[in-house]
Enzyme design. Structure first.
Site, PDB file in Angstrom:
ATOM      1  N   ASN A  38       0.938  -1.181  -0.097  1.00 35.83           N
ATOM      2  CA  ASN A  38       0.088  -0.026   0.130  1.00 35.83           C
ATOM      3  C   ASN A  38       1.046   1.197   0.320  1.00 35.83           C
ATOM      4  O   ASN A  38       1.277   1.535   1.219  1.00 35.83           O
ATOM      5  CB  ASN A  38      -0.936   0.033   1.337  1.00 35.83           C
ATOM      6  CG  ASN A  38      -1.728   1.216   1.436  1.00 35.83           C
ATOM      7  OD1 ASN A  38      -1.802   1.939   0.651  1.00 35.83           O
ATOM      8  ND2 ASN A  38      -2.290   1.349   2.750  1.00 35.83           N
ATOM      9  N   TRP A  39       1.002   1.828  -1.072  1.00 36.04           N
ATOM     10  CA  TRP A  39       1.977   2.868  -1.062  1.00 36.04           C
ATOM     11  C   TRP A  39       1.376   4.365  -0.773  1.00 36.04           C
ATOM     12  O   TRP A  39       2.353   5.283  -0.620  1.00 36.04           O
ATOM     13  CB  TRP A  39       2.451   3.275  -2.730  1.00 36.04           C
ATOM     14  CG  TRP A  39       3.146   1.890  -3.245  1.00 36.04           C
ATOM     15  CD1 TRP A  39       3.448   0.829  -2.855  1.00 36.04           C
ATOM     16  CD2 TRP A  39       3.634   1.878  -4.682  1.00 36.04           C
ATOM     17  NE1 TRP A  39       4.181   0.100  -3.646  1.00 36.04           N
ATOM     18  CE2 TRP A  39       4.428   0.485  -4.733  1.00 36.04           C
ATOM     19  CE3 TRP A  39       3.733   2.674  -5.692  1.00 36.04           C
ATOM     20  CZ2 TRP A  39       5.147   0.161  -5.878  1.00 36.04           C
ATOM     21  CZ3 TRP A  39       4.211   2.174  -7.130  1.00 36.04           C
ATOM     22  CH2 TRP A  39       4.913   1.176  -6.960  1.00 36.04           C
ATOM     23  N   LYS A  40       0.181   4.141  -0.553  1.00 34.38           N
ATOM     24  CA  LYS A  40      -0.502   5.403   0.120  1.00 34.38           C
ATOM     25  C   LYS A  40       0.069   6.575  -0.669  1.00 34.38           C
ATOM     26  O   LYS A  40      -0.153   6.329  -1.943  1.00 34.38           O
ATOM     27  CB  LYS A  40      -0.029   5.434   1.743  1.00 34.38           C
ATOM     28  CG  LYS A  40       0.062   4.433   2.428  1.00 34.38           C
ATOM     29  CD  LYS A  40       0.011   4.614   3.861  1.00 34.38           C
ATOM     30  CE  LYS A  40      -0.147   3.225   4.714  1.00 34.38           C
ATOM     31  NZ  LYS A  40      -0.204   3.329   6.147  1.00 34.38           N
ATOM     32  N   HIS A  71      -9.423   1.445   4.672  1.00 35.92           N
ATOM     33  CA  HIS A  71      -8.385   1.583   5.480  1.00 35.92           C
ATOM     34  C   HIS A  71      -8.569   2.877   6.634  1.00 35.92           C
ATOM     35  O   HIS A  71      -9.213   3.514   6.637  1.00 35.92           O
ATOM     36  CB  HIS A  71      -7.167   2.262   4.396  1.00 35.92           C
ATOM     37  CG  HIS A  71      -5.799   2.077   5.224  1.00 35.92           C
ATOM     38  ND1 HIS A  71      -5.393   3.116   6.052  1.00 35.92           N
ATOM     39  CD2 HIS A  71      -4.792   1.124   4.948  1.00 35.92           C
ATOM     40  CE1 HIS A  71      -3.901   2.789   6.334  1.00 35.92           C
ATOM     41  NE2 HIS A  71      -3.727   1.503   5.827  1.00 35.92           N
ATOM     42  N   GLU A  74      -6.604   4.933   7.606  1.00 32.57           N
ATOM     43  CA  GLU A  74      -6.256   6.249   7.427  1.00 32.57           C
ATOM     44  C   GLU A  74      -7.778   7.058   6.739  1.00 32.57           C
ATOM     45  O   GLU A  74      -7.955   8.111   6.936  1.00 32.57           O
ATOM     46  CB  GLU A  74      -5.307   6.454   6.549  1.00 32.57           C
ATOM     47  CG  GLU A  74      -3.865   6.172   7.342  1.00 32.57           C
ATOM     48  CD  GLU A  74      -2.818   5.530   6.720  1.00 32.57           C
ATOM     49  OE1 GLU A  74      -2.735   5.514   5.325  1.00 32.57           O
ATOM     50  OE2 GLU A  74      -1.834   5.077   7.284  1.00 32.57           O
ATOM     51  N   GLU A 105      -5.476  -4.720  10.351  1.00 29.56           N
ATOM     52  CA  GLU A 105      -4.371  -3.727  10.683  1.00 29.56           C
ATOM     53  C   GLU A 105      -4.793  -3.053  12.000  1.00 29.56           C
ATOM     54  O   GLU A 105      -5.580  -1.791  12.024  1.00 29.56           O
ATOM     55  CB  GLU A 105      -4.512  -2.646   9.491  1.00 29.56           C
ATOM     56  CG  GLU A 105      -4.379  -3.595   8.086  1.00 29.56           C
ATOM     57  CD  GLU A 105      -3.547  -2.356   7.265  1.00 29.56           C
ATOM     58  OE1 GLU A 105      -2.536  -2.671   6.951  1.00 29.56           O
ATOM     59  OE2 GLU A 105      -4.260  -1.242   6.895  1.00 29.56           O
ATOM     60  N   GLY A 139       2.555   2.463  10.754  1.00 28.34           N
ATOM     61  CA  GLY A 139       3.496   3.337  10.477  1.00 28.34           C
ATOM     62  C   GLY A 139       4.345   3.668  11.883  1.00 28.34           C
ATOM     63  O   GLY A 139       4.908   4.548  11.856  1.00 28.34           O
ATOM     64  N   SER A 178       3.197  -2.164  10.026  1.00 29.50           N
ATOM     65  CA  SER A 178       4.751  -2.199  10.402  1.00 29.50           C
ATOM     66  C   SER A 178       5.345  -3.640  10.012  1.00 29.50           C
ATOM     67  O   SER A 178       6.149  -4.207  10.781  1.00 29.50           O
ATOM     68  CB  SER A 178       5.153  -1.876  11.829  1.00 29.50           C
ATOM     69  OG  SER A 178       4.842  -0.458  11.868  1.00 29.50           O
ATOM     70  N   GLY A 182       2.718  -1.057   4.421  1.00 32.30           N
ATOM     71  CA  GLY A 182       2.810   0.567   3.722  1.00 32.30           C
ATOM     72  C   GLY A 182       4.404   0.810   3.636  1.00 32.30           C
ATOM     73  O   GLY A 182       4.742   0.386   2.674  1.00 32.30           O
ATOM     74  N   GLY A 183       4.961   1.366   4.817  1.00 32.51           N
ATOM     75  CA  GLY A 183       6.243   1.871   4.859  1.00 32.51           C
ATOM     76  C   GLY A 183       7.381   0.926   3.787  1.00 32.51           C
ATOM     77  O   GLY A 183       7.922   1.368   3.162  1.00 32.51           O
TER      78      GLY A 183
END
Ligand code: PGA
Length: 245
Positions: free
Chosen positions: A9-11, A95, A97, A167, A173, A209, A230-231
């Protein structure tokens, strides 16, 4: 046997050129891996360029959201047919976010899930508790409400096309991963909530993470079928290492 799915997930990261460069580097590193599914979810502008860059590779494309109408006066929104035409196979929905910053609710998640399925996109429905909720010991209640709201009204066939991502918000993150035992407890709980006809087939991903150092022990758990990353998905080397755990 559930085929593992490792989803990046590159956000809101990477320009078009950067996205193409990243996915091209990734494609080199994961060449020949065919016993698991590999997915990247770039920003909307980068979808088609990334789709072109991964043509003929073992990497699939997904979007980070979808609107439920097909077209019309909905400034800023993107529909299922548009995502399909850009080359998407999957779409991330709900998600944390989106829930936290953009007013996503279980009802709107459900509308997006139904729209995705209508246009033959495979939904990845995200659920997860905040730190406060975990500390109040309401994790299972929160996750159950989000899950049931998200899949409300889906047929068995539709559920079979659906992926769930657990999640925990406090792990996203933050570098603070849920322990494999903490994650497995919730994954098994989620599986238990699914109808008997689908529960052994639907994949449940862990997100929060996940990195090259912890992926193996998470994936060793019975009910963890992949990751939403993500990251660590923003570095080809790290994401490739996760894919090849
Ligand atoms: P993270 O994000 O891997 O950076 O924690 C996961 C996610 O939000 O999907």
């Amino acid at each position: 046997m559930r085929k593992p799915l490792l989803a990046g997930n590159w956000k809101m990261n990477k320009t078009i050129d950067e996205s193409v460069a990243l996915v091209s580097e990734l494609a080199e590193k994961v060449k020949g891996v065919d016993d698991r599914e590999i997915l990247v979810c770039p920003t909307y502008p980068a979808l088609k360029p990334v789709a072109d860059a991964i043509a003929g590779t073992n990497i699939m494309l997904g979007a980070q959201n979808i609107f439920w109408e097909e077209k019309g006066a909905y400034t800023g929104e993107v529909s299922g047919p548009m995502l399909k035409a850009a080359g998407c196979k999957y779409v991330i929905i709900g998600h944390s976010e989106r829930r936290q910053y953009f007013g996503e609710t279980d009802e709107t998640v459900n509308k997006r899930v139904k729209a995705a399925l209508k246009y033959r996109l495979l939904p990845i429905i995200c659920v997860g508790e905040t730190l406060e909720e975990r500390e109040k010991d309401v994790t299972k209640k929160v996750v159950e409400t989000q899950l049931k709201g998200g899949i409300n009204g889906l047929t068995t066939d539709e559920l079979l096309l659906t992926t769930i991502a657990y999640e925990p918000v406090w792990a996203i993150g933050t570098g603070k991963t849920a322990s494999p035992e903490q994650a497995e407890e919730v994954h098994a709980f989620i599986r238990g909530l699914l109808p008997a006809e689908v529960k052994d087939t639907v994949r449940i991903l862990y997100g929060g993470s996940m990195n090259p150092g912890n992926v193996k022990e998470l994936m060793a758990k019975e009910d963890i079928d992949g990751g939403l990353i993500g990251g660590a998905s923003l570095k080809a080397e790290d994401f490739a290492a996760i894919v090849k755990y």
